[in-house]
Design an enzyme around this catalytic site. Structure first.
Site, PDB file in Angstrom:
ATOM      1  N   THR A 215       2.897 -12.888   1.845  1.00 56.61           N
ATOM      2  CA  THR A 215       2.011 -13.403   0.813  1.00 56.61           C
ATOM      3  C   THR A 215       2.702 -14.606   0.173  1.00 56.61           C
ATOM      4  OG1 THR A 215       0.512 -12.752  -0.960  1.00 56.61           O
ATOM      5  CG2 THR A 215       2.796 -11.977  -1.146  1.00 56.61           C
TER       6      THR A 215
ATOM      7  N   HIS B 102      -4.943  -1.359  -5.619  1.00 60.92           N
ATOM      8  CA  HIS B 102      -4.093  -0.284  -6.135  1.00 60.92           C
ATOM      9  C   HIS B 102      -4.987   0.894  -6.500  1.00 60.92           C
ATOM     10  CE1 HIS B 102      -0.639  -3.255  -7.323  1.00 60.92           C
ATOM     11  NE2 HIS B 102      -0.913  -3.246  -6.044  1.00 60.92           N
TER      12      HIS B 102
ATOM     13  N   ALA C 181      -4.512  -7.488  -4.013  1.00 56.98           N
ATOM     14  CA  ALA C 181      -4.043  -6.115  -4.247  1.00 56.98           C
ATOM     15  C   ALA C 181      -5.205  -5.140  -4.216  1.00 56.98           C
ATOM     16  CB  ALA C 181      -3.373  -6.015  -5.611  1.00 56.98           C
TER      17      ALA C 181
ATOM     18  N   ARG D  40      -9.758  -2.927   6.262  1.00 60.32           N
ATOM     19  CA  ARG D  40      -9.212  -3.030   7.621  1.00 60.32           C
ATOM     20  C   ARG D  40      -8.383  -1.779   7.942  1.00 60.32           C
ATOM     21  NH1 ARG D  40      -6.006  -8.665   7.374  1.00 60.32           N
ATOM     22  NH2 ARG D  40      -5.596  -7.912   5.263  1.00 60.32           N
TER      23      ARG D  40
ATOM     24  N   THR E  47      -9.759  -4.774   1.855  1.00 58.04           N
ATOM     25  CA  THR E  47     -10.559  -5.339   2.946  1.00 58.04           C
ATOM     26  C   THR E  47     -11.163  -4.273   3.859  1.00 58.04           C
ATOM     27  OG1 THR E  47      -8.601  -5.482   4.330  1.00 58.04           O
ATOM     28  CG2 THR E  47      -9.135  -7.437   3.024  1.00 58.04           C
TER      29      THR E  47
ATOM     30  N   LYS F 118       2.734  10.321  -0.331  1.00 57.31           N
ATOM     31  CA  LYS F 118       2.032  10.762   0.878  1.00 57.31           C
ATOM     32  C   LYS F 118       2.846  11.704   1.762  1.00 57.31           C
ATOM     33  CE  LYS F 118      -1.609   8.223   1.996  1.00 57.31           C
ATOM     34  NZ  LYS F 118      -2.582   7.169   2.359  1.00 57.31           N
TER      35      LYS F 118
ATOM     36  N   ASP G 281       0.808  -1.230   0.000  1.00 57.18           N
ATOM     37  CA  ASP G 281       0.000   0.000   0.000  1.00 57.18           C
ATOM     38  C   ASP G 281       0.836   1.273   0.000  1.00 57.18           C
ATOM     39  OD1 ASP G 281      -2.242  -1.632   0.094  1.00 57.18           O
ATOM     40  OD2 ASP G 281      -2.237  -1.675   2.283  1.00 57.18           O
TER      41      ASP G 281
ATOM     42  N   GLY H 177      -0.138   1.877  -7.312  1.00 62.47           N
ATOM     43  CA  GLY H 177      -1.142   2.087  -8.350  1.00 62.47           C
ATOM     44  C   GLY H 177      -1.066   3.474  -8.934  1.00 62.47           C
TER      45      GLY H 177
HETATM   46  P1  GDP Z   1      -0.917   0.516  -3.529  1.00 63.33           P
HETATM   47  O1  GDP Z   1      -1.564  -0.752  -3.133  1.00 63.33           O
HETATM   48  O2  GDP Z   1       0.567   0.490  -3.331  1.00 63.33           O
HETATM   49  O3  GDP Z   1      -1.285   0.959  -4.915  1.00 63.33           O
HETATM   50  O4  GDP Z   1      -1.466   1.645  -2.538  1.00 63.33           O
HETATM   51  P2  GDP Z   1      -3.000   1.807  -2.025  1.00 63.33           P
HETATM   52  O5  GDP Z   1      -3.817   2.336  -3.132  1.00 63.33           O
HETATM   53  O6  GDP Z   1      -3.463   0.579  -1.350  1.00 63.33           O
HETATM   54  O7  GDP Z   1      -2.807   2.854  -0.864  1.00 63.33           O
HETATM   55  C1  GDP Z   1      -2.345   4.137  -1.099  1.00 63.33           C
HETATM   56  C2  GDP Z   1      -3.439   5.135  -0.635  1.00 63.33           C
HETATM   57  O8  GDP Z   1      -2.872   6.401  -0.505  1.00 63.33           O
HETATM   58  C3  GDP Z   1      -4.577   5.299  -1.637  1.00 63.33           C
HETATM   59  O9  GDP Z   1      -5.742   5.616  -0.943  1.00 63.33           O
HETATM   60  C4  GDP Z   1      -4.110   6.471  -2.480  1.00 63.33           C
HETATM   61  O10 GDP Z   1      -5.194   7.191  -3.073  1.00 63.33           O
HETATM   62  C5  GDP Z   1      -3.449   7.316  -1.435  1.00 63.33           C
HETATM   63  N1  GDP Z   1      -2.305   8.108  -1.918  1.00 63.33           N
HETATM   64  C6  GDP Z   1      -1.317   7.735  -2.775  1.00 63.33           C
HETATM   65  N2  GDP Z   1      -0.395   8.712  -2.878  1.00 63.33           N
HETATM   66  C7  GDP Z   1      -0.815   9.722  -2.076  1.00 63.33           C
HETATM   67  C8  GDP Z   1      -0.275  11.000  -1.741  1.00 63.33           C
HETATM   68  O11 GDP Z   1       0.782  11.417  -2.184  1.00 63.33           O
HETATM   69  N3  GDP Z   1      -1.006  11.735  -0.834  1.00 63.33           N
HETATM   70  C9  GDP Z   1      -2.176  11.320  -0.304  1.00 63.33           C
HETATM   71  N4  GDP Z   1      -2.819  12.108   0.558  1.00 63.33           N
HETATM   72  N5  GDP Z   1      -2.716  10.140  -0.612  1.00 63.33           N
HETATM   73  C10 GDP Z   1      -2.030   9.344  -1.473  1.00 63.33           C
HETATM   74  P1  IMO Z   2      -1.202  -4.066  -2.355  1.00 62.13           P
HETATM   75  O1  IMO Z   2      -0.790  -4.616  -3.688  1.00 62.13           O
HETATM   76  C1  IMO Z   2      -1.165  -4.652   1.965  1.00 62.13           C
HETATM   77  C2  IMO Z   2      -1.008  -8.812   3.359  1.00 62.13           C
HETATM   78  C3  IMO Z   2      -2.157  -9.360   4.167  1.00 62.13           C
HETATM   79  C4  IMO Z   2      -1.432 -10.396   4.997  1.00 62.13           C
HETATM   80  C5  IMO Z   2      -0.399 -10.965   4.022  1.00 62.13           C
HETATM   81  C6  IMO Z   2      -0.842 -12.238   3.317  1.00 62.13           C
HETATM   82  O2  IMO Z   2      -2.456  -3.278  -2.391  1.00 62.13           O
HETATM   83  O3  IMO Z   2      -0.056  -3.373  -1.694  1.00 62.13           O
HETATM   84  P2  IMO Z   2      -2.556 -12.758   1.361  1.00 62.13           P
HETATM   85  O4  IMO Z   2      -4.012 -12.437   1.221  1.00 62.13           O
HETATM   86  O5  IMO Z   2      -1.685 -12.186   0.290  1.00 62.13           O
HETATM   87  O6  IMO Z   2      -2.316 -14.226   1.548  1.00 62.13           O
HETATM   88  O7  IMO Z   2      -2.136 -12.062   2.756  1.00 62.13           O
HETATM   89  O8  IMO Z   2      -0.174  -9.930   3.076  1.00 62.13           O
HETATM   90  N1  IMO Z   2      -1.409  -8.225   2.043  1.00 62.13           N
HETATM   91  C7  IMO Z   2      -1.407  -6.914   1.773  1.00 62.13           C
HETATM   92  N2  IMO Z   2      -1.135  -5.850   2.553  1.00 62.13           N
HETATM   93  N3  IMO Z   2      -1.422  -4.453   0.648  1.00 62.13           N
HETATM   94  C8  IMO Z   2      -1.647  -5.505  -0.178  1.00 62.13           C
HETATM   95  O9  IMO Z   2      -1.642  -5.375  -1.504  1.00 62.13           O
HETATM   96  C9  IMO Z   2      -1.705  -6.817   0.392  1.00 62.13           C
HETATM   97  N4  IMO Z   2      -1.900  -8.057  -0.111  1.00 62.13           N
HETATM   98  C10 IMO Z   2      -1.723  -8.911   0.914  1.00 62.13           C
HETATM   99  O10 IMO Z   2      -2.744  -8.353   4.968  1.00 62.13           O
HETATM  100  O11 IMO Z   2      -0.707  -9.793   6.029  1.00 62.13           O
HETATM  101 MG    MG Z   3      -3.013  -1.429  -1.777  1.00 58.72          MG
END
Ligand code: GDP
Ligand code: IMO
Ligand code: MG
Length: 423
Positions: free
Chosen positions: A237, A41, A39, A301, A299, A329, A13, A17
């Site tokens: 994972t 993203h 994932a 969470r 999820t 961020k 996270d 994305g």
């Molecule tokens: P990923 O799984 O690595 O693609 O990341 P996620 O989408 O799960 O989590 C990143 C979160 O931070 C998302 O809600 C994005 O919209 C948000 N986000 C990403 N870059 C920035 C940023 O520079 N500033 C802020 N405020 N939010 C961001």
């Molecule tokens: P993105 O791509 C954050 C974590 C789960 C758990 C462990 C194993 O959005 O960064 P799994 O379902 O893969 O067997 O879970 O990995 N986990 C993530 N945490 N971002 C994700 O994806 C995740 N995908 C799995 O919380 O600890």
């Molecule tokens: Mg994510």
């Protein structure tokens, strides 16, 4: 021409994305190389806000070919749902392809994921319950079904028979309902009807793209600390989010990768169980979660939050062979008077380590060593260049780069596509 792997440098996270969405404006091909619909993203652009689970984050550029690579595990139902939601938002999907060699996440994999977590009692992994572990386990056990099998119904039927013999026994042991092969087969035939035209041998596409000097992005899922081999095993994972797997999971020669961008949040978050040294249980942790809106994109969470971990970034940078960092961020830290950075782990013996990652049982017992930085207490959301950033923010970023020993290439100061710039 370049082949760039974009990987998560922390616990997932990090904002992969949105970085891919930004870079894909110039890319010819984007390939997701591992993971499945665990994932989430998040991308925010002219099509709205989307949490992508399986579809590569380059999908918003109609000129980019988007491939779900052979290293992925695909839940066809989840993919269809995602395609529908993108279509409703007006996104063109003519450029979406699926590798015949990618594995399928079957409905029984989700059931097994839930039952296996239950069976772990208090020692849960905290999985996303998307069936990821059981699907990769079947892949390794050679009882998995591949998405290309949908194109060969007779072969598929016999593979399914073979798989169900073991699956039904597992389900019985764990207290689940056993499955009727004909019902599962009929569901798979529905998936064949909806997805069949996109399931292709992706090697010729990628090979040709390399020959003509295309720009290719390899999109990772999760982050190094949850890597099956190099993360906090067993709280990981079941695939490899590090760049070393990118070539294999995408389907191109390893030596063609010439850039590795590590995506890193300006602080730390994690969802799921396992050691997370810089986790905060105080008001600062709460504030990071609230201001950063740190809730799982898949999820929902609440994410565990903490200060930036300089030991983990050094490890991640080396292991991935990072050539550049994308820091996301930064704007969340606008609200903190004092910001801390973990520069070492103190072991129970008193020894401080800075340049290696202890294994899981040891990591549970380390105490982070922090240095404190003055915050900038001013909004960075409208900054669009390095020079626009407050001086303290630039110093903070310099320190992160120093700990990673990698130069910073991109900074983001908000979730929208425009809120990001190259350094
Ligand atoms: P990923 O799984 O690595 O693609 O990341 P996620 O989408 O799960 O989590 C990143 C979160 O931070 C998302 O809600 C994005 O919209 C948000 N986000 C990403 N870059 C920035 C940023 O520079 N500033 C802020 N405020 N939010 C961001
Ligand atoms: P993105 O791509 C954050 C974590 C789960 C758990 C462990 C194993 O959005 O960064 P799994 O379902 O893969 O067997 O879970 O990995 N986990 C993530 N945490 N971002 C994700 O994806 C995740 N995908 C799995 O919380 O600890
Ligand atoms: Mg994510």
């Amino acid at each position: 021409m370049s082949v760039t792997a974009v990987v998560g440098a922390q616990w997932g996270d990090e904002g992969k994305g949105r970085i891919i969405d930004y870079l894909a404006q110039q890319a010819d091909v984007v390939i997701r190389f591992q993971g499945g619909d665990n994932a989430g993203h998040t991308v925010i652009n002219q099509y709205g806000k989307h949490a992508l689970h399986l579809i590569p984050s380059g999908i918003f550029n109609p000129a980019t070919q988007n491939i779900i690579g052979s290293g992925c595990v695909i839940n066809p139902q989840s993919l269809l749902n995602e395609m529908n939601s993108l279509r409703e938002a007006g996104v063109n999907l003519d450029n979406l392809w699926i590798s015949t060699r990618a594995q399928m996440v079957m409905p029984y994999h989700r059931t097994l994921d839930e039952l296996e977590e239950l069976a772990r009692g208090k020692d849960t992994i905290g999985t996303t319950k998307r069936g990821i572990g059981p699907a990769y386990a079947d892949k390794s056990a050679r009882s998995g079904l591949r998405i290309g099998d949908l194109l060969q119904p007779e072969w598929l039927e016999s593979r399914l028979d073979n798989a169900l013999r073991t699956v039904n026994r597992k389900l019985e042991i764990l207290g689940g309902d056993t499955l009727d092969g004909r019902e599962v087969f009929s569901l798979l035939m529905d998936y064949r009807a909806s997805l069949g035209g996109r399931i292709v041998d992706t090697v010729p596409i990628i090979r040709r793209s390399l020959e003509i000097g295309a720009d290719i992005l390899l999109e990772g899922q999760l982050g190094v600390m949850r890597d099956l081999d190099w993360g906090i095993y067993p709280y990981v994972t079941s695939s490899n989010p590090t760049a070393s797997y990118a070539s294999s999971g995408a389907g191109l020669p390893a030596r063609t990768i010439d850039r590795v961008i590590g995506v890193v949040k300006a602080y730390s978050t994690a969802v799921g169980d396992g050691p997370f040294p810089t986790e905060l249980f105080d008001a600062d942790g709460q504030k990071l979660r609230e201001v950063g809106q740190e809730f799982g994109a898949t999820t929902g969470r609440p994410r565990r939050c903490g200060w930036f971990d300089g030991v983990a970034i050094g490890y991640a940078a080396w292991l991935n062979g990072m050539t550049g960092l994308a820091i996301t961020k930064l704007d969340i830290l606008d609200h903190f008077e004092t910001i801390k950075i973990c520069t070492g782990y103190r072991l129970p013996s008193g020894e401080i380590i800075t340049d290696s990652m202890p294994d899981t049982p040891v990591l549970y017992n380390v105490t982070p060593v922090y240095e404190s930085w003055d915050g900038w207490l001013t909004s960075t959301e409208n900054c669009r260049s390095w020079d626009d950033l407050p001086k303290q923010a630039r110093s903070y970023i310099h320190r992160l780069a120093e700990l990673a020993n990698v130069r910073v290439e991109y900074v983001s100061v908000g979730p929208e596509r425009e809120q990001m710039f190259a350094v």
